[in-house]
Each structure stands twice: as structure tokens, then as C-alpha cells.
Design an enzyme around this catalytic site. Structure first.
Site, PDB file in Angstrom:
ATOM      1  CG  ASP A  15      -1.772   1.211   1.351  1.00  0.00           C
ATOM      2  OD1 ASP A  15      -2.498   1.487   0.385  1.00  0.00           O
ATOM      3  OD2 ASP A  15      -1.713   1.896   2.384  1.00  0.00           O
ATOM      4  CG  ASP A  17      -1.742   7.857   0.667  1.00  0.00           C
ATOM      5  OD1 ASP A  17      -0.816   8.689   0.595  1.00  0.00           O
ATOM      6  OD2 ASP A  17      -2.669   7.796  -0.145  1.00  0.00           O
ATOM      7  CG  ASP A 214      -1.724   2.549   6.484  1.00  0.00           C
ATOM      8  OD1 ASP A 214      -1.977   2.180   5.312  1.00  0.00           O
ATOM      9  OD2 ASP A 214      -2.201   3.574   6.989  1.00  0.00           O
TER      10      ASP A 214
END
Length: 332
Positions: A15, A17, A214
Site C-alpha cells: 500500500d 499512503d 497500514d
């Protein structure tokens, strides 16, 4: 057998961001992690729910931060959404786009006609994150959906990570139309749906991919749905408290403070853990008591064994100064 976690996988699916960067600044260690993986022969892919940039733009952004990336290694929810809409409507059909120019460009490249008004009789509404999205276009989208247009959301992430804290994401903007229409989108394209994960693995020819994210509700749940192992890093949205309370469909295989965890032995990141250095967890009925001192992530891994086994996070307490302070920082 590899001596570190990443060595057991042939694709690292990142991922962006909250994992590789925060808005426009790289997270320390991200570039080094990617280059070490490449040196080890591990394939790299990036999959993002953020629909405000195209794959080539994302690759350029990453390269400018010192993180190596090629456009072919980037999968975005914008590109996936445009391709999906194009499969279900006639070429040239009007599509009302809510989002950034990147999403409009993807719609154009898919052979469709982006429009901005319900009066253009769009056959579909495609909604993705855009920092300039406002009331006017949201209103047009609501009118179009009410008139019969199919409503596609690139993703429903409630927030975006930033150095100042979580900011409203596309899910928050989707909620505006959801509230106005009292209904859900017809199709959600991005994570936690499995398409970005399975497509990345297929393009790389990977047999043993590892998803790295995250967010429990998108990255990790998507990996679980796709049948992939996953690593949660604590550099973005989801917190230790979130992990302790995670339902089965949002539980990662591993957890680490940051991407350096890729290069530690897998057993030092596996979650839950039954025994770790410096910490102990004692069960007292429906309560769990943490004592000792050491690496906070080790304490987290150990406590997951208790909370995932039915101990409410509200019934976790500390029995040492270090344990009490750590739990306080986690909001417990």
C-alpha cells in the site's frame, strides 16, 4: 529457509499512503526497504485506493522520493474502476466523475465520456477521492444516481493518513451521498475487495505474495479475502488498540513498527505470539495483565493472543511501570 520475513515471499505488494509515504513525504526506511527487496530478487508492486493519481504519476512521485517504481508496478483504484465501468456500458457512454483529474483521465482512456452534470444523463457515477470535491459535484452525483445511474466508488476509506493526523478520505465523501440517498454504492472497486491484490499477483506471476499495509479495514481485510499473508505496519492509520480489537477477517499474519520488520526473522513479527522477550501476559478470568518491559511491538503481539481469544480491550491492564505506560500510549 530464509532468515528474514520477506525472504519467504516472491512479491511484496505495498500500500502507499501510510506505508511508503505520508501525503508527499517518504516514510523513513521505505526506499531502503524496496531496494533491498529488489536486490534479493523479490518482485515489487504498489496498490493504492487513492484515486487522485494515475499509475504513471504515482511512479513519478515515488521515484522523486527516492523509492524506485515503474508505472507497470502500480495499480490504482481509479484505473480499476474505469476498466470495470467500461466492461458494463457502451463505448462513449457519459459517466459522471466525482474526484480528481486522474479519475477523469482514466475514464477517458477507457473509452468513456466524463461529464459533470446529471443533465447529461450519465449511465454511471464514479466517485473517487479528490481534494477539490465539493457540494456542487456531490449534488450532481446524488441526482444522477437517483435518476438511475449505477454508482461506483473507487474505495470507501474513511480517512487518509497525514503528518498532522487522519484526514477525510473518499469514504467520508461517499457518506455524503449515502446519507442523501439512504443507500450504499452499487459497486466498491478498491480494497478490501480482492481485485487489486489478485491482479497484482497475476501480473507478477507470484506464487507467494505478501501484502503490506497500514489499514486493517482495507489492506489487511483485502489480503485475507484474497487469501494472502499480510504485514501490518504501524506507520499509518491503524493503531495497536485497533489491532487488539480486530475481528478475524482483519487480522494480519505479521505486525511491525515499520518496514524494517520485513528483514527481521518471521517469528519476531508473527501475530499473535505465545512468548516474547521481556514481556508476559497473565490471564485472570476475563482480564489480561501485561507485565515486564521490552519492545512495544512484542507486547502487542503477545496481547493479541489474549484479546483475540475473547478478552475485551477494556479489560487489559498493566502490572509494571513500562506496561502501564505502554497501555496508556495505546489508549487502553
Amino acid at each position: 529457509m530464509s532468515d528474514h520475513l520477506a525472504g519467504g515471499y516472491d512479491l511484496a505488494l505495498f500500500d502507499l499512503d501510510g506505508v511508503v509515504f505520508l501525503i508527499d513525504k517518504p516514510i523513513p526506511g521505505a526506499a531502503d526497504a524496496v531496494e533491498r527487496l529488489r536486490a534479493d530478487g523479490t518482485s515489487i508492486a504498489y496498490a493504492t485506493n487513492n484515486a487522485s493519481r494515475r499509475a504513471a504519476d504515482v511512479a513519478t512521485l515515488l521515484t522523486g522520493m527516492g523509492v524506485s517504481a515503474a508505472p507497470a508496478e502500480v495499480l490504482t483504484s481509479a484505473g480499476a474502476a474505469a476498466a470495470l465501468v467500461a466492461e458494463h456500458v457502451e463505448a462513449g457512454s457519459p459517466v459522471l466523475v466525482v474526484g480528481a483529474e486522474a479519475l477523469r483521465a482514466e475514464i477517458r482512456d477507457a473509452g468513456l465520456t466524463p461529464v459533470e452534470s446529471a443533465e447529461d444523463s450519465p449511465v454511471a457515477v464514479v466517485q473517487g477521492y479528490g481534494p477539490e470535491v465539493g457540494w456542487k459535484i456531490l449534488s450532481e452525483a446524488a441526482l444522477a444516481v437517483r435518476a438511475g445511474a449505477t454508482w461506483y466508488a473507487t474505495n470507501t476509506d474513511r480517512t487518509l493518513p497525514s503528518p498532522r493526523g487522519p484526514l477525510p478520505g473518499n469514504g467520508s465523501l461517499v457518506a455524503v451521498i449515502r446519507t442523501a440517498l439512504d443507500r450504499e454504492p452499487d459497486v466498491v472497486v478498491g480494497k478490501p475487495q480482492p481485485a487489486l491484490f489478485t491482479t497484482a499477483a497475476s501480473l507478477a506471476g507470484a506464487e507467494r505474495p505478501l501484502a503490506i499495509g497500514d489499514r486493517l479495514d482495507t489492506d489487511i481485510q483485502g489480503a485475507v479475502t484474497a487469501g494472502m499473508d499480510s504485514l501490518l505496519v504501524l506507520t499509518g492509520v491503524s493503531t495497536p488498540k485497533d489491532l487488539l480489537g480486530a475481528p478475524a477477517e482483519r487480522r494480519p499474519t505479521f505486525v511491525a513498527a515499520d518496514l524494517s520488520g520485513l528483514f527481521r526473522p518471521a517469528e519476531q513479527a508473527t501475530v499473535p505470539a505465545t512468548e516474547v522477550e521481556g514481556w508476559t501476559v497473565t490471564r485472570e478470568g476475563d482480564r489480561a495483565v501485561l507485565s515486564g518491559d521490552g519492545d512495544p511491538v512484542d507486547a502487542l503481539r503477545l496481547l493479541c493472543g489474549a484479546t483475540w481469544d475473547g478478552v475485551p480491550t477494556s479489560d487489559v491492564s498493566g502490572d509494571s511501570v513500562a506496561a502501564t505506560e505502554l497501555l496508556t500510549t495505546w489508549g487502553l
